[in-house]
Design an enzyme around this catalytic site. Structure first.
Site, PDB file in Angstrom:
ATOM      1  N   GLY A 149      -6.162  -2.499  -4.029  1.00  0.00           N
ATOM      2  CA  GLY A 149      -5.506  -1.203  -3.979  1.00  0.00           C
ATOM      3  C   GLY A 149      -6.023  -0.247  -5.041  1.00  0.00           C
ATOM      4  O   GLY A 149      -5.840  -0.492  -6.234  1.00  0.00           O
TER       5      GLY A 149
ATOM      6  N   ASP B 186       0.875  -1.173   0.000  1.00  0.00           N
ATOM      7  CA  ASP B 186       0.000   0.000   0.000  1.00  0.00           C
ATOM      8  C   ASP B 186       0.911   1.221   0.000  1.00  0.00           C
ATOM      9  O   ASP B 186       2.139   1.094  -0.143  1.00  0.00           O
ATOM     10  CB  ASP B 186      -0.936  -0.011   1.211  1.00  0.00           C
ATOM     11  CG  ASP B 186      -2.265   0.692   0.922  1.00  0.00           C
ATOM     12  OD1 ASP B 186      -2.232   1.799   0.342  1.00  0.00           O
ATOM     13  OD2 ASP B 186      -3.317   0.142   1.272  1.00  0.00           O
ATOM     14  N   LEU B 187       0.321   2.402   0.202  1.00  0.00           N
ATOM     15  CA  LEU B 187       1.107   3.636   0.228  1.00  0.00           C
ATOM     16  C   LEU B 187       1.527   4.045   1.633  1.00  0.00           C
ATOM     17  O   LEU B 187       2.284   5.001   1.796  1.00  0.00           O
ATOM     18  CB  LEU B 187       0.308   4.766  -0.418  1.00  0.00           C
ATOM     19  CG  LEU B 187       0.050   4.625  -1.918  1.00  0.00           C
ATOM     20  CD1 LEU B 187      -0.853   5.753  -2.407  1.00  0.00           C
ATOM     21  CD2 LEU B 187       1.354   4.605  -2.697  1.00  0.00           C
TER      22      LEU B 187
ATOM     23  N   ASP C  76       3.248   1.938  -5.035  1.00  0.00           N
ATOM     24  CA  ASP C  76       2.118   2.559  -5.712  1.00  0.00           C
ATOM     25  C   ASP C  76       1.667   1.628  -6.833  1.00  0.00           C
ATOM     26  O   ASP C  76       2.472   1.257  -7.700  1.00  0.00           O
ATOM     27  CB  ASP C  76       2.563   3.915  -6.269  1.00  0.00           C
ATOM     28  CG  ASP C  76       1.465   4.675  -6.998  1.00  0.00           C
ATOM     29  OD1 ASP C  76       0.347   4.148  -7.137  1.00  0.00           O
ATOM     30  OD2 ASP C  76       1.745   5.813  -7.427  1.00  0.00           O
TER      31      ASP C  76
ATOM     32  N   ARG D 218     -30.753   1.615   2.834  1.00  0.00           N
ATOM     33  CA  ARG D 218     -30.168   1.054   1.606  1.00  0.00           C
ATOM     34  C   ARG D 218     -29.405  -0.225   1.899  1.00  0.00           C
ATOM     35  O   ARG D 218     -29.486  -1.202   1.150  1.00  0.00           O
ATOM     36  CB  ARG D 218     -29.240   2.085   0.965  1.00  0.00           C
ATOM     37  CG  ARG D 218     -28.470   1.575  -0.257  1.00  0.00           C
ATOM     38  CD  ARG D 218     -27.660   2.693  -0.901  1.00  0.00           C
ATOM     39  NE  ARG D 218     -26.881   2.227  -2.042  1.00  0.00           N
ATOM     40  CZ  ARG D 218     -25.581   1.926  -1.994  1.00  0.00           C
ATOM     41  NH1 ARG D 218     -24.915   2.064  -0.846  1.00  0.00           N
ATOM     42  NH2 ARG D 218     -24.945   1.506  -3.071  1.00  0.00           N
TER      43      ARG D 218
ATOM     44  N   TYR E   1     -15.272   6.589 -10.784  1.00  0.00           N
ATOM     45  CA  TYR E   1     -14.886   5.444  -9.963  1.00  0.00           C
ATOM     46  C   TYR E   1     -15.551   4.173 -10.491  1.00  0.00           C
ATOM     47  O   TYR E   1     -14.895   3.136 -10.700  1.00  0.00           O
ATOM     48  CB  TYR E   1     -15.285   5.702  -8.511  1.00  0.00           C
ATOM     49  CG  TYR E   1     -15.164   4.513  -7.599  1.00  0.00           C
ATOM     50  CD1 TYR E   1     -13.914   4.039  -7.207  1.00  0.00           C
ATOM     51  CD2 TYR E   1     -16.293   3.858  -7.114  1.00  0.00           C
ATOM     52  CE1 TYR E   1     -13.795   2.945  -6.360  1.00  0.00           C
ATOM     53  CE2 TYR E   1     -16.177   2.766  -6.278  1.00  0.00           C
ATOM     54  CZ  TYR E   1     -14.934   2.309  -5.900  1.00  0.00           C
ATOM     55  OH  TYR E   1     -14.825   1.220  -5.072  1.00  0.00           O
TER      56      TYR E   1
ATOM     57  N   LYS F 122     -14.091   0.510 -12.561  1.00  0.00           N
ATOM     58  CA  LYS F 122     -14.400  -0.883 -12.269  1.00  0.00           C
ATOM     59  C   LYS F 122     -14.870  -1.609 -13.523  1.00  0.00           C
ATOM     60  O   LYS F 122     -14.542  -2.787 -13.733  1.00  0.00           O
ATOM     61  CB  LYS F 122     -15.466  -0.966 -11.168  1.00  0.00           C
ATOM     62  CG  LYS F 122     -15.072  -0.287  -9.863  1.00  0.00           C
ATOM     63  CD  LYS F 122     -13.801  -0.875  -9.273  1.00  0.00           C
ATOM     64  CE  LYS F 122     -13.444  -0.256  -7.935  1.00  0.00           C
ATOM     65  NZ  LYS F 122     -12.212  -0.821  -7.352  1.00  0.00           N
TER      66      LYS F 122
ATOM     67  N   SER G  73     -16.904  -3.217  -7.840  1.00  0.00           N
ATOM     68  CA  SER G  73     -17.867  -2.447  -7.038  1.00  0.00           C
ATOM     69  C   SER G  73     -19.233  -2.444  -7.694  1.00  0.00           C
ATOM     70  O   SER G  73     -19.363  -2.526  -8.928  1.00  0.00           O
ATOM     71  CB  SER G  73     -17.372  -1.010  -6.885  1.00  0.00           C
ATOM     72  OG  SER G  73     -18.366  -0.194  -6.304  1.00  0.00           O
TER      73      SER G  73
END
Length: 277
Positions: free
Chosen positions: A71, A32-33, A50, A173, A135, A139, A110
């Site tokens: 990631g 990860d970062l 990265d 939801r 976003y 995906k 997602s």
């Protein structure tokens, strides 16, 4: 297996997968970062990297049997940021995996790849994409790339369209969309240990009575979610105003992400709503 690589290991979901994945391989390489991670397992190493750095991914994935790719930027953001971390990051992972002969990638997709479908439509795994944000678009890109790499090179992929992964159910939801942390772990474990997956798209939801998706094609993994958001329904619905059928944020699968302007954080939008601002 010998080696698993986990990207996004410092994230809210990736962090919960570290210990379970460490039990499935001789070596877990988490990345990860963040500068470092606490509580490394005895067979776990951490490498700051990265996903948008092609050379770094090529080095990390060498010798990996599988990559669990979580990631990315987990929110809507300006396109240039999404382009680097989500589009280019996914390409770098798939390219490196193919070059090194990696067997399978488990990918954190997602529901936002399908976010503009109305909730009155039960979405399946073979319907066309209908993203709600940059976003969500990223995906769609990664899922299609995963399909292409399977067709071209035989690189397996399980794309998990995660809906609402969280602790206890927080809103109306989530009565349909909830994915408990325990069910998330089970879903990833089954995606890793299943003998054969080919290219598969699976919805990341728990065993909710009000689930708005058709997840029947997940059965081959042996995924049997145990938690049900209905346990929270009476409490949640008692404090929930009547839904507005003209509000896309309430009527679409993507929730508030269906209403935010492109490039604007959906997470911050949800936070403001919860605070009454």
């Amino acid at each position: 297996m010998s080696k698993i690589v986990l990207t996004g290991a410092a994230g809210a979901l990736g962090g919960r997968l570290r210990a379970p994945l460490a039990r499935l391989a001789d070596t877990l390489v988490s990345t990860d970062l963040a500068e470092s991670l606490d509580g490394l397992a005895d067979n776990e190493t951490y490498v700051k990297a990265d996903v948008g750095d092609a050379a770094a991914m090529m080095e990390l994935i060498e010798g990996a049997d599988m990559v669990v790719h979580f990631g990315a930027i987990p929110d809507e953001a300006p396109f240039e940021e999404i382009l680097h971390s989500n589009f280019l990051g996914a390409y770098n992972v798939w390219n490196a995996a193919q070059k090194h002969g990696t067997r399978r990638i488990i990918y954190a997709s997602s529901i936002h790849a399908m976010g503009m479908y109305p909730k009155t439509v039960q979405i399946t795994t073979d319907m066309p994409h209908r993203p709600d944000t940059f976003y969500g678009l990223s995906k769609c890109f990664a899922e299609d790339m995963a399909s292409m790499y399977w067709d071209k090179y035989g690189l397996e992929a399980v794309c998990l369209r995660i809906y609402s992964a969280s602790g206890p159910v927080q809103n109306a939801r989530a009565l349909g969309s909830w994915l408990s942390y325990d069910d998330l772990i089970q879903l990833v474990e089954k995606s890793v240990t299943s003998p054969i997956t080919g290219f598969a798209v699976i919805y990341g939801v728990s065993n909710n009575d009000r689930s708005p998706v058709d997840n029947s094609k997940a059965s081959f993994l042996g995924y049997r979610p145990k938690d049900n958001a209905e346990d929270y329904a009476a409490e949640i619905l008692a404090k929930t105003p009547v839904a507005d059928p003209q509000d896309k944020g309430q009527m679409c699968h993507g929730g508030p992400f269906a209403t935010v302007p492109l490039g604007v954080s959906g997470v911050q939008f949800i936070k403001k709503m919860s605070e009454g601002n």
